[in-house]
Design a protein around this motif. Structure first.
Motif, short mmCIF file in Angstrom:
data_model
loop_
_atom_site.label_atom_id
_atom_site.label_comp_id
_atom_site.label_asym_id
_atom_site.label_seq_id
_atom_site.Cartn_x
_atom_site.Cartn_y
_atom_site.Cartn_z
N ARG A 194 0.88 -1.23 -0.23
CA ARG A 194 -0.04 0.18 -0.02
C ARG A 194 0.74 1.26 -0.27
O ARG A 194 0.56 2.31 -0.45
N ASP A 219 0.02 6.39 -0.46
CA ASP A 219 -1.17 5.66 -0.67
C ASP A 219 -1.92 6.17 -1.78
O ASP A 219 -2.95 6.83 -1.50
N SER A 220 -1.89 5.68 -3.04
CA SER A 220 -2.79 6.01 -4.22
C SER A 220 -4.31 4.98 -4.29
O SER A 220 -4.68 5.42 -5.32
N ALA A 221 -4.42 4.27 -3.37
CA ALA A 221 -5.81 3.52 -3.72
C ALA A 221 -7.01 4.38 -3.27
O ALA A 221 -7.09 4.98 -2.11
N LYS A 222 -8.18 4.34 -4.31
CA LYS A 222 -9.01 5.18 -4.08
C LYS A 222 -9.98 4.61 -2.86
O LYS A 222 -10.03 3.33 -2.89
N SER A 265 -8.30 9.28 -3.44
CA SER A 265 -6.99 9.06 -2.33
C SER A 265 -6.56 9.96 -1.54
O SER A 265 -5.44 9.49 -0.67
N ASN A 321 -6.38 9.50 2.44
CA ASN A 321 -5.80 8.49 2.72
C ASN A 321 -4.54 8.70 3.68
O ASN A 321 -4.38 7.92 4.71
#
Length: 231
Positions: free
Chosen positions: A64, A129-132, A181, A184
Motif C-alpha cells: 500500500r 497511498d494511491s488506492a481510491k 486517495s 488516505n
C-alpha cells in the motif's frame, strides 16, 4: 519502493541465512494491499486427510505504501522475529513482549538494523497511498476562521458529531462523503480530533457529496445526502 513478492522471497532467504541461521522453514508468502498493517505473520492450523494437525506458516507484506528499501527490509525481519518465537514455541509476555524485544534489540545491535515494535508512517509514506477509497469527512470552520478536518470512522460519526457541536471553538461543521486517495493520508479517527487541510483538500471536499443529519421516525437520526429526504 513498494513491496513485491520477489522482494519478499529474496529478503526472506537472505535474512533467514544471515540472521536466523536458516532455522525458519520457508513459509507461504503473500502481497496484500492492506492499510492496517505493513507486515504480518500467521500460523494457520489445518487438519490433514489422516486427521493430523498441520501448521502452515504465512508471511505477508502490504504494498500500500512506498517505503525506503531498508525500512521495508526491517518490516520483513520484524515479522520473521514473530515467526521465530512461534516456531520455537516461546511463550512471550505479549505480542511484542520481553522475548520479542530481546531478539529485536540483539538484531539491531549486531546487524545495524532499525527494527521497531511498530512503524509510524511519515507524511510522505501516507501520501504514497494511491488506492481510491470512500471517506466521511467533517469540515469544521473555527471561530477564528480556520478550516480544519477530520476523517471519521463510520461507527463514530454520531458520537463525534455531538462532540464537535459542544466545542466552543467550532463555529459550524459540514459533513461530506468523499471518494479518492487524498484523504488516505488522514487516519480514520475514533475520537474527536481535527487536523489542518490544504487548498487541494478543500477543493476535493467541495467536490464531494454534502451530508446532513436527519431525524426520522422513532426519534432516530441518520446521516444522508443533503436534500435527499423529507423531514
Amino acid at each position: 519502493m513498494k513491496a513485491s513478492l520477489e522482494f519478499l522471497e529474496n529478503r526472506f532467504v537472505l535474512f533467514n541465512h544471515t540472521i536466523f541461521n536458516d532455522e525458519l522453514p520457508t513459509p507461504r508468502m503473500h502481497i496484500s494491499s492492506a492499510r492496517s498493517f505493513m507486515g504480518q505473520f500467521k500460523a494457520q492450523s489445518n487438519t490433514s486427510l489422516f486427521g493430523k494437525n498441520r501448521l502452515t506458516y504465512h508471511l505477508t507484506l502490504s504494498n500500500r505504501y512506498d517505503l525506503q528499501e531498508k525500512v521495508l527490509e526491517d518490516v520483513v525481519i520484524h515479522e520473521m522475529i514473530h515467526y521465530l518465537i512461534h516456531f520455537r514455541k516461546i511463550k512471550d509476555t505479549s505480542s511484542h513482549g520481553k522475548h520479542f524485544r530481546n531478539f529485536m534489540n540483539e538484531i539491531n545491535r549486531n546487524f545495524g538494523r532499525h527494527i521497531t515494535v511498530s512503524h509510524k508512517c511519515s507524511k510522505e509514506e501516507l501520501e504514497s497511498d494511491s488506492a481510491k477509497a470512500h471517506s466521511i469527512v467533517c469540515l469544521c470552520t473555527m471561530t477564528d476562521g480556520r478550516k480544519l478536518v477530520s476523517r471519521v470512522s463510520q461507527s463514530k460519526v454520531f458520537e463525534i458529531h455531538r462532540a464537535f457541536k459542544s466545542w466552543d471553538k467550532v463555529a459550524y461543521e459540514e459533513w461530506y462523503w468523499v471518494y479518492g486517495s487524498y484523504f488516505n493520508r488522514y487516519r480514520r479517527v475514533l475520537t474527536p480530533r481535527l487536523f489542518s487541510v490544504d487548498e487541494e483538500g478543500l477543493e476535493i471536499i467541495a467536490s464531494g457529496t454534502l451530508l446532513e443529519f436527519v431525524e426520522v421516525s422513532g426519534g432516530r437520526t441518520i446521516l444522508c445526502p443533503a436534500g435527499r429526504m423529507e423531514r
